[in-house]
Design a protein around this motif. Structure first.
Motif, mmCIF file in Angstrom:
data_model
loop_
_atom_site.group_PDB
_atom_site.id
_atom_site.type_symbol
_atom_site.label_atom_id
_atom_site.label_comp_id
_atom_site.label_asym_id
_atom_site.label_seq_id
_atom_site.Cartn_x
_atom_site.Cartn_y
_atom_site.Cartn_z
ATOM 1 N N GLU A 112 0.833 -1.214 0.000
ATOM 2 C CA GLU A 112 0.000 0.000 0.000
ATOM 3 C C GLU A 112 0.863 1.258 0.000
ATOM 4 N N ARG A 113 1.984 1.216 0.737
ATOM 5 C CA ARG A 113 2.892 2.365 0.721
ATOM 6 C C ARG A 113 3.497 2.564 -0.670
ATOM 7 N N GLN A 114 3.825 1.451 -1.344
ATOM 8 C CA GLN A 114 4.371 1.575 -2.689
ATOM 9 C C GLN A 114 3.353 2.185 -3.647
ATOM 10 N N ARG A 115 2.089 1.839 -3.479
ATOM 11 C CA ARG A 115 1.061 2.419 -4.348
ATOM 12 C C ARG A 115 0.954 3.925 -4.128
ATOM 13 N N VAL A 116 1.066 4.357 -2.870
ATOM 14 C CA VAL A 116 1.072 5.798 -2.590
ATOM 15 C C VAL A 116 2.266 6.452 -3.266
ATOM 16 N N SER A 117 3.432 5.809 -3.171
ATOM 17 C CA SER A 117 4.648 6.360 -3.770
ATOM 18 C C SER A 117 4.518 6.455 -5.292
ATOM 19 N N ILE A 118 3.932 5.445 -5.914
ATOM 20 C CA ILE A 118 3.758 5.459 -7.373
ATOM 21 C C ILE A 118 2.739 6.527 -7.768
ATOM 22 N N ALA A 119 1.652 6.643 -7.006
ATOM 23 C CA ALA A 119 0.667 7.695 -7.286
ATOM 24 C C ALA A 119 1.310 9.070 -7.170
ATOM 25 N N ARG A 120 2.168 9.234 -6.192
ATOM 26 C CA ARG A 120 2.890 10.510 -6.013
ATOM 27 C C ARG A 120 3.745 10.798 -7.246
ATOM 28 N N ALA A 121 4.462 9.767 -7.744
ATOM 29 C CA ALA A 121 5.312 9.951 -8.918
ATOM 30 C C ALA A 121 4.485 10.216 -10.172
ATOM 31 N N LEU A 122 3.335 9.520 -10.301
ATOM 32 C CA LEU A 122 2.451 9.767 -11.440
ATOM 33 C C LEU A 122 1.920 11.191 -11.430
ATOM 34 N N LEU A 123 1.582 11.672 -10.247
ATOM 35 C CA LEU A 123 1.062 13.035 -10.138
ATOM 36 C C LEU A 123 2.135 14.056 -10.498
ATOM 37 N N LYS A 124 3.380 13.747 -10.180
ATOM 38 C CA LYS A 124 4.479 14.669 -10.511
ATOM 39 C C LYS A 124 4.620 14.816 -12.019
ATOM 40 N N ASN A 125 4.391 13.710 -12.769
ATOM 41 C CA ASN A 125 4.327 13.745 -14.230
ATOM 42 C C ASN A 125 5.586 14.354 -14.847
ATOM 43 N N VAL A 126 6.709 13.646 -14.666
ATOM 44 C CA VAL A 126 7.996 14.141 -15.160
ATOM 45 C C VAL A 126 8.554 13.170 -16.193
ATOM 46 N N PRO A 127 9.556 13.602 -16.972
ATOM 47 C CA PRO A 127 10.028 12.769 -18.090
ATOM 48 C C PRO A 127 11.019 11.677 -17.719
ATOM 49 N N ILE A 128 11.598 11.715 -16.509
ATOM 50 C CA ILE A 128 12.603 10.730 -16.115
ATOM 51 C C ILE A 128 12.139 10.020 -14.848
ATOM 52 N N VAL A 129 12.218 8.695 -14.837
ATOM 53 C CA VAL A 129 11.767 7.907 -13.693
ATOM 54 C C VAL A 129 12.903 6.981 -13.254
ATOM 55 N N LEU A 130 13.191 6.992 -11.953
ATOM 56 C CA LEU A 130 14.189 6.112 -11.366
ATOM 57 C C LEU A 130 13.483 5.178 -10.387
ATOM 58 N N LEU A 131 13.665 3.863 -10.580
ATOM 59 C CA LEU A 131 12.992 2.861 -9.752
ATOM 60 C C LEU A 131 14.021 2.014 -9.026
ATOM 61 N N ASP A 132 13.860 1.866 -7.732
ATOM 62 C CA ASP A 132 14.843 1.126 -6.931
ATOM 63 C C ASP A 132 14.209 -0.108 -6.296
ATOM 64 N N GLU A 133 14.208 -1.226 -7.034
ATOM 65 C CA GLU A 133 13.730 -2.510 -6.516
ATOM 66 C C GLU A 133 12.380 -2.389 -5.818
ATOM 67 N N VAL A 134 11.421 -1.824 -6.492
ATOM 68 C CA VAL A 134 10.164 -1.460 -5.826
ATOM 69 C C VAL A 134 9.271 -2.650 -5.528
ATOM 70 N N THR A 135 9.535 -3.826 -6.112
ATOM 71 C CA THR A 135 8.657 -4.977 -5.857
ATOM 72 C C THR A 135 9.394 -6.117 -5.160
ATOM 73 N N SER A 136 10.542 -5.815 -4.552
ATOM 74 C CA SER A 136 11.386 -6.894 -4.039
ATOM 75 C C SER A 136 10.797 -7.611 -2.835
#
Length: 571
Positions: free
Chosen positions: A470-494
C-alpha cells in the motif's frame, strides 16, 4: 563564544545580536555607575549635615530608574532576538540538512541530529534570552564598580582589582576541565538517543522472540552511561565552583582588612569604609553567579560548536550559471565514484536514450542504488560526468533537476498525515481530478475504498498504518502526479506479496510509459521489459545489452539469471 554565535547565526541575525550585546553592556555599566552615587550619599549621611544627602539620594533614585528602564529594554531585546533566532535557526538547519550529500547521513547521524535539533538548538539559541545578560552583567558591572573604587581610593580599588585575574584563571581552568566532561556527556546522549530509536524499531523482533518483559540491555547500558557521565560532569564542575567562591570571599576579606587599616590610620573615614564595603559586596554577588552562568555558557558553547560544524559542512555546490536541459536522455561518462575507502564505480560509461528503459542488475553491493543516486545528484562524482539531456548535472540547478525526475524507492517513507497529503507531495498545486486520476492509475483507489476515512485516512508515522504494498502504491501515485520525463525505480517490488506486486507492476507500467527509465531490478522478471540491461560487477559494467543478447552470450548475466529464476522454475 560570541564569535561562534555570530558565525552560526549568519548576517541575517548577527547585526541584531550585536545591538543586543551593546545594549546589555551599556545596561551593566549603568548599574555599576549608579552605585557610584552611594559614595556621596553615605558620606553626607554620616557627615555633620545629613540633609545634604537628599540631592544625592534623588540622583541615585534617578540613576536606578534609568538602569531599570535599560534593563527592561535589554532583557526584552534579548528575548525577542532569541525567539527570532530559534525560529530562524530551525529553518536554516533544516534547509542546510536538506542540501547535504546523502553520504553525510551515516548511521551515527540520527542520534546526533536528533539531540542537536531538540535540546541542543534550544540550549544554543537560549543564550541571548537567558544567559547573555547575566554573563555580561557579571563581568561589566564589577569592573565598573572597581573603576569607581579606584577613582575614590586607589588602594582599595587596586586591592579589589587583584581578584579579577584570579577569577579569570579559575573560569579558564574550569572550562578546560569541563570540556572533556561535556564532550563525553554529548556522546552518551547521542548514544542513548540511537539506542532509544533502535529499541522502538526492534519491537517486532523483540516481541517475536518473546522478550517483551525483558530489559533491553543496549538501552539500559546507554542510559547508565548517561547517568555516570552526568555524575562526572558535576564532579568536574565542583572544584571550579568552590574555588570561585573562595577567591571572591578572600578578595572581599582583603578589601575589608585594608579598609579597616586605612580607617584606623586616619586615611579615610568610617563612612568611606562603609561605602567601599557596600561596593565590594555589589562586586561579589555577580562574580559568585559566574559559576552557574559559566556552566550554562559552556554547555551552549559546546552545542554552538557542534551546530557550527554541521553548518560548515559544504553542501553540493550550485552552478553560478545554471543550464536547463532540453532533452531527457541520461549518460555516465567515465564516472569514478568513491564512498569512503571503497571505489564503487571506476571509469564507468553508459547511456540511456530518451524514452527508453534501462535495467540495472548485479550482486548486492555492486552499486545499483548508488547509480540511481548519482543520476539524481544525491552525490557528486569524483571524476567524469553524469549527464541529463547532455548537460552535466552539476551545471543544472537542483530544483530544475529534481523537477525532471521522479524516484520510487524500495523503502517508501510516508509522512504522518492523510493519504491525500502524501500523494500531493508529488505536485502540491494539483487539482482534485489529477490527484484522483493518479491514484486510480496506481491502483491506490482500491486501498482508499477499504480504509476507514478514505482519502482522509491517516497513514501514521512513516506510513506505519499501511502495508508495504500500500505504501508503494502511494509512492507510485505521487510519482504519477508529478508527471515528469525521467523515472528512477529502486527494486520497488522486491518484498511484495503477489497481489500487491501485480498492482504495483501495473502502476509502474503506467508511470514509465513514454519516459526515460532506469530501474534497479531485484526480481528478474522485470528485466524483460527493459530495452537494455547493465550487469554491474566490481565497480565496472560486466556486461551490457538486451536481455536476449545477454542470455545468448551465456556469460555472467546468464548465470545470474539462471540462479535468480531457479526457484520459480522448480515451483
Amino acid at each position: 563564544m560570541i564569535r561562534t554565535l555570530l558565525r552560526v547565526l549568519g548576517p541575517e541575525y548577527a547585526q541584531a545580536m550585536r545591538r543586543t550585546v551593546v545594549l546589555m553592556t551599556v545596561t551593566a555599566m549603568a548599574e555599576g555607575l549608579s552605585y557610584a552615587l552611594l559614595v556621596p550619599v553615605l558620606r553626607e549621611l554620616f557627615g555633620s549635615t545629613p540633609d545634604d544627602a537628599v540631592p544625592w539620594l534623588i540622583a541615585f533614585g534617578a540613576a536606578v530608574a534609568v538602569y531599570a528602564v535599560l534593563r527592561y529594554v535589554s532583557d526584552l531585546s534579548g528575548m525577542r532576538v532569541g525567539t527570532k533566532m530559534l525560529h530562524g535557526m530551525y529553518y536554516r538547519l533544516g534547509e542546510h540538512l536538506a542540501r547535504l550529500p546523502i553520504g553525510w547521513y551515516n548511521s551515527g547521524r540520527v542520534g546526533e541530529v536528533s539531540v542537536m535539533a531538540g535540546r541542543g538548538l534550544l540550549r544554543a539559541m537560549g543564550v541571548s534570552a537567558h544567559l547573555l545578560a547575566p554573563f555580561i552583567s557579571a563581568l561589566v558591572t564589577p569592573l565598573t564598580i572597581v573603576a569607581v573604587m579606584i577613582a575614590f581610593n586607589w588602594q582599595l580599588g587596586v586591592a579589589a582589582l587583584i581578584a579579577a585575574p584570579v577569577v579569570a584563571a579559575i573560569q579558564k581552568w574550569t572550562a578546560r576541565s569541563m570540556a572533556d566532561a561535556d564532550a563525553d556527556r554529548h556522546e552518551r546522549d547521542k548514544e542513548a538517543s540511537d539506542r532509544v530509536i533502535e529499541f522502538l524499531r526492534a519491537q517486532p523482533v523483540l516481541r517475536a522472540g518473546g522478550r517483551t518483559g525483558e530489559r533491553f540491555e543496549l538501552l539500559d547500558d546507554s542510559l547508565q552511561e548517561v547517568q555516570r557521565s552526568s555524575r562526572r560532569t558535576v564532579l568536574a564542575m565542583l572544584p571550579g565552583a568552590v574555588g570561585l567562591t573562595v577567591a571572591v570571599q578572600v578578595a572581599f576579606t582583603a578589601v575589608l582588612a585594608l579598609g579597616t587599616s586605612l580607617a584606623l590610620g586616619g586615611s579615610i573615614g568610617a563612612a568611606e569604609v562603609l561605602t567601599i564595603l557596600v561596593l565590594a559586596a555589589r562586586c561579589a554577588d555577580p562574580l559568585l553567579s559566574l559559576s552557574d552562568i559559566g556552566a550554562g555558557l559552556r554547555g551552549a558553547q559546546s552545542e554552538l560548536e557542534r551546530l557550527d560544524k554541521v553548518l560548515s559542512t559544504a553542501p553540493l555546490p550550485e552552478p553560478r550559471e545554471p543550464v536547463r536541459p532540453v532533452d531527457h536522455d541520461l549518460a555516465f561518462e567515465s564516472v569514478t565514484f568513491r564512498h569512503g575507502d571503497r571505489t564503487v564505480f571506476d571509469e564507468v560509461s553508459f547511456s540511456v536514450p530518451q524514452g527508453q528503459r534501462l535495467a540495472v542488475v548485479g550482486l548486492s553491493g555492486a552499486g545499483k542504488s548508488t547509480l540511481l543516486q548519482l543520476l539524481a545528484r544525491f552525490y557528486d562524482v569524483d571524476s567524469g560526468a553524469v549527464r541529463v539531456g547532455g548537460v552535466d548535472v552539476r551545471e543544472i540547478d537542483t530544483e530544475v533537476l529534481m523537477a525532471q525526475i521522479a524516484i520510487v524507492f524500495q523503502d517508501v517513507h510516508l509522512f504522518d498525515g492523510t493519504i491525500e497529503e502524501n500523494v500531493r507531495l508529488g505536485r502540491p498545486d494539483a487539482d482534485d481530478a489529477d490527484v484522483r486520476a493518479a491514484a486510480t492509475a496506481a491502483r491506490l483507489d482500491e486501498v482508499i475504498e477499504r480504509l476507514p476515512g478514505g482519502w482522509e485516512a491517516n497513514v501514521g508515522e512513516g506510513g506505519a498504518l499501511l502495508s508495504g504494498g500500500e505504501r508503494q502504491r502511494v509512492s507510485i501515485a505521487r510519482a504519477l502526479l508529478k508527471n515528469v520525463p525521467i523515472v528512477l525505480l529502486d527494486e520497488v517490488t522486491s518484498a511484495l506479496d503477489p497481489v500487491n506486486e501485480t498492482a504495483v507492476h501495473e502502476g509502474i507500467e503506467r508511470l514509465t510509459a513514454g519516459r526515460t527509465v532506469v530501474m534497479v531490478a531485484h526480481r528478474m522478471r522485470t528485466v524483460r521489459r527493459a530495452d537494455r540491461v547493465l550487469f554491474l560487477e566490481g565497480g565496472h559494467i560486466g556486461e551490457e545489452g538486451s536481455h536476449d543478447e545477454l542470455l545468448a552470450r551465456n556469460g555472467r548475466y546468464a548465470d545470474f539469471w539462471n540462479i535468480s529464476m531457479a526457484p520459480a522454475v522448480s515451483d
